[in-house]
Design a protein around this motif. Structure first.
Motif, PDB file in Angstrom:
ATOM      1  N   VAL A  87      28.577  17.658 107.325  1.00 42.59           N
ATOM      2  CA  VAL A  87      28.687  16.224 107.009  1.00 42.59           C
ATOM      3  C   VAL A  87      30.069  15.916 106.459  1.00 42.59           C
ATOM      4  O   VAL A  87      30.686  14.904 106.821  1.00 42.59           O
ATOM      5  CB  VAL A  87      27.591  15.807 106.009  1.00 42.59           C
ATOM      6  N   TYR A  88      30.586  16.783 105.600  1.00 40.15           N
ATOM      7  CA  TYR A  88      31.914  16.561 105.021  1.00 40.15           C
ATOM      8  C   TYR A  88      32.977  16.533 106.114  1.00 40.15           C
ATOM      9  O   TYR A  88      33.865  15.671 106.118  1.00 40.15           O
ATOM     10  CB  TYR A  88      32.241  17.655 104.002  1.00 40.15           C
ATOM     11  N   ALA A  89      32.889  17.475 107.057  1.00 42.92           N
ATOM     12  CA  ALA A  89      33.857  17.515 108.156  1.00 42.92           C
ATOM     13  C   ALA A  89      33.795  16.240 108.989  1.00 42.92           C
ATOM     14  O   ALA A  89      34.822  15.704 109.413  1.00 42.92           O
ATOM     15  CB  ALA A  89      33.600  18.740 109.039  1.00 42.92           C
ATOM     16  N   ASN A  90      32.580  15.723 109.219  1.00 38.19           N
ATOM     17  CA  ASN A  90      32.438  14.485 109.984  1.00 38.19           C
ATOM     18  C   ASN A  90      33.027  13.295 109.235  1.00 38.19           C
ATOM     19  O   ASN A  90      33.617  12.399 109.849  1.00 38.19           O
ATOM     20  CB  ASN A  90      30.963  14.227 110.291  1.00 38.19           C
ATOM     21  N   VAL A  91      32.881  13.274 107.906  1.00 40.86           N
ATOM     22  CA  VAL A  91      33.491  12.209 107.105  1.00 40.86           C
ATOM     23  C   VAL A  91      35.009  12.236 107.263  1.00 40.86           C
ATOM     24  O   VAL A  91      35.650  11.200 107.473  1.00 40.86           O
ATOM     25  CB  VAL A  91      33.104  12.343 105.618  1.00 40.86           C
ATOM     26  N   LEU A  92      35.594  13.433 107.176  1.00 40.70           N
ATOM     27  CA  LEU A  92      37.048  13.555 107.311  1.00 40.70           C
ATOM     28  C   LEU A  92      37.509  13.086 108.689  1.00 40.70           C
ATOM     29  O   LEU A  92      38.512  12.377 108.812  1.00 40.70           O
ATOM     30  CB  LEU A  92      37.473  15.008 107.089  1.00 40.70           C
ATOM     31  N   ARG A  93      36.783  13.477 109.727  1.00 39.78           N
ATOM     32  CA  ARG A  93      37.151  13.063 111.084  1.00 39.78           C
ATOM     33  C   ARG A  93      37.024  11.555 111.259  1.00 39.78           C
ATOM     34  O   ARG A  93      37.894  10.904 111.847  1.00 39.78           O
ATOM     35  CB  ARG A  93      36.266  13.773 112.120  1.00 39.78           C
ATOM     36  N   PHE A  94      35.931  10.998 110.733  1.00 37.43           N
ATOM     37  CA  PHE A  94      35.719   9.564 110.895  1.00 37.43           C
ATOM     38  C   PHE A  94      36.792   8.762 110.165  1.00 37.43           C
ATOM     39  O   PHE A  94      37.356   7.809 110.719  1.00 37.43           O
ATOM     40  CB  PHE A  94      34.330   9.171 110.388  1.00 37.43           C
ATOM     41  N   GLU A  95      37.092   9.133 108.915  1.00 40.00           N
ATOM     42  CA  GLU A  95      38.100   8.394 108.160  1.00 40.00           C
ATOM     43  C   GLU A  95      39.478   8.547 108.781  1.00 40.00           C
ATOM     44  O   GLU A  95      40.279   7.603 108.790  1.00 40.00           O
ATOM     45  CB  GLU A  95      38.109   8.845 106.697  1.00 40.00           C
ATOM     46  N   ALA A  96      39.779   9.729 109.320  1.00 41.53           N
ATOM     47  CA  ALA A  96      41.052   9.923 110.021  1.00 41.53           C
ATOM     48  C   ALA A  96      41.111   9.031 111.256  1.00 41.53           C
ATOM     49  O   ALA A  96      42.153   8.436 111.568  1.00 41.53           O
ATOM     50  CB  ALA A  96      41.228  11.387 110.410  1.00 41.53           C
TER      51      ALA A  96
END
Length: 295
Positions: free
Chosen positions: A223-232
């Motif tokens: 989930v954390y990795a997906n947050v980083l990708r989405f915000e990027a």
């Protein structure tokens, strides 16, 4: 298909007026998140697995890094108009010191709260302003947004009682090994992160790493990795004119269609639609100072 009517983005975070016709996957944000029904059919959110109704009389509050998902319960032809506030804790803290803990994992002690008549009036005023986005000055937008946030949370959070909030869960320093893995994630957003590789990067067993990461971040590594990708993705789409395909490739998606599906599952709309409707707001000419909300 769900669509965005307007999106504002600035130092305050994001404000989105969304016309939702489909559910979203479980996800999280570093923002403190407020969801208000602005029209249409009733809906709901699952916050940490528990259903929270979104109606004319209720709003849903989601703490920073708290897993949640939109549940579209209306018939396929019915739509739910949602005012979604993704508020940067640092922006709130700059305006009002007593809001410095808005990133606290228990800042909102409850996930579903009542909407008072005065708050509903502020919501209606705010939504009306959205239709005239090109005419809204940054200072005006921030004043409206701040007063709306405080009106919603005033009776349902401990923002006026920092000591009490700290007693419920004192802030703890993130373990250096968790910080190391997060830095590794940020520097390698194009990679598919394997749990074994992340654990090895932290120098821990898989089980120990998973437990430590969840303790420090309140979400899973995936989930954390997906947050980083989405915000990027949001930043790239908002602040550049590069092709969506290039953004998708740089973030590790093998095809633009995969990126579009990922983005739609998290925001409800495609990357192209996001870029089309987003309005970027620069900070006001004079920085905000501590003030009492007008509620």
């Amino acid at each position: 298909m769900s669509k965005a009517i307007k999106i504002f983005q600035g130092r305050f975070g994001r404000v989105a007026l969304l016309d939702m016709t489909a559910s979203l996957v479980p996800h999280a944000h570093h923002h403190c998140h407020i969801l208000i029904k602005a029209g249409g059919a009733d809906g709901a959110f699952a916050v940490r697995g528990e259903r929270q109704p979104l109606t004319d009389e209720t709003a849903v509050l989601v703490n920073a890094w708290e897993p949640h998902a939109y549940i579209h319960e209306a018939p396929p032809e019915a739509q739910t108009l949602i005012l979604a506030l993704y508020i940067e804790p640092s922006w709130l803290a700059d305006i009002q010191r007593s809001l410095s803990l808005s990133a606290h994992p228990r800042f909102f002690p409850q996930s579903c709260v009542g909407i008072r008549p005065g708050t509903r009036k502020i919501v209606e005023e705010f939504v009306l302003e959205l239709w005239w986005a090109d005419e809204v000055a940054a200072a005006r937008l921030e004043d409206l947004l701040f007063n709306l946030v405080i009106s919603v949370i005033d009776s349902y959070s401990g923002w006026r009682d920092l000591a009490g909030l700290l007693r419920t869960r004192p802030p703890t320093a993130m373990d250096p090994r968790t910080r190391k893995v997060i830095s590794h994630m940020r520097a390698n957003l194009s990679r598919d992160f394997d749990m074994e590789d992340l654990a090895a990067h932290a120098g821990l067993s898989r089980a120990h790493f998973f437990s430590l990461f969840q303790r420090d971040t309140h979400v899973t590594p995936a989930v954390y990795a997906n947050v980083l990708r989405f915000e990027a993705a949001v930043q790239r789409l908002s602040h550049s004119s590069e092709p969506v395909g290039d953004v998708a490739h740089d973030l590790g998606f093998s095809a633009s269609t995969h990126f579009a599906r990922f983005f739609r599952q998290h925001q409800g709309i495609t990357p192209t639609d996001y870029r089309r409707v987003v309005n970027l707001f620069d900070p006001p000419a004079q920085s905000s100072t501590t003030r009492e909300p007008q509620i």
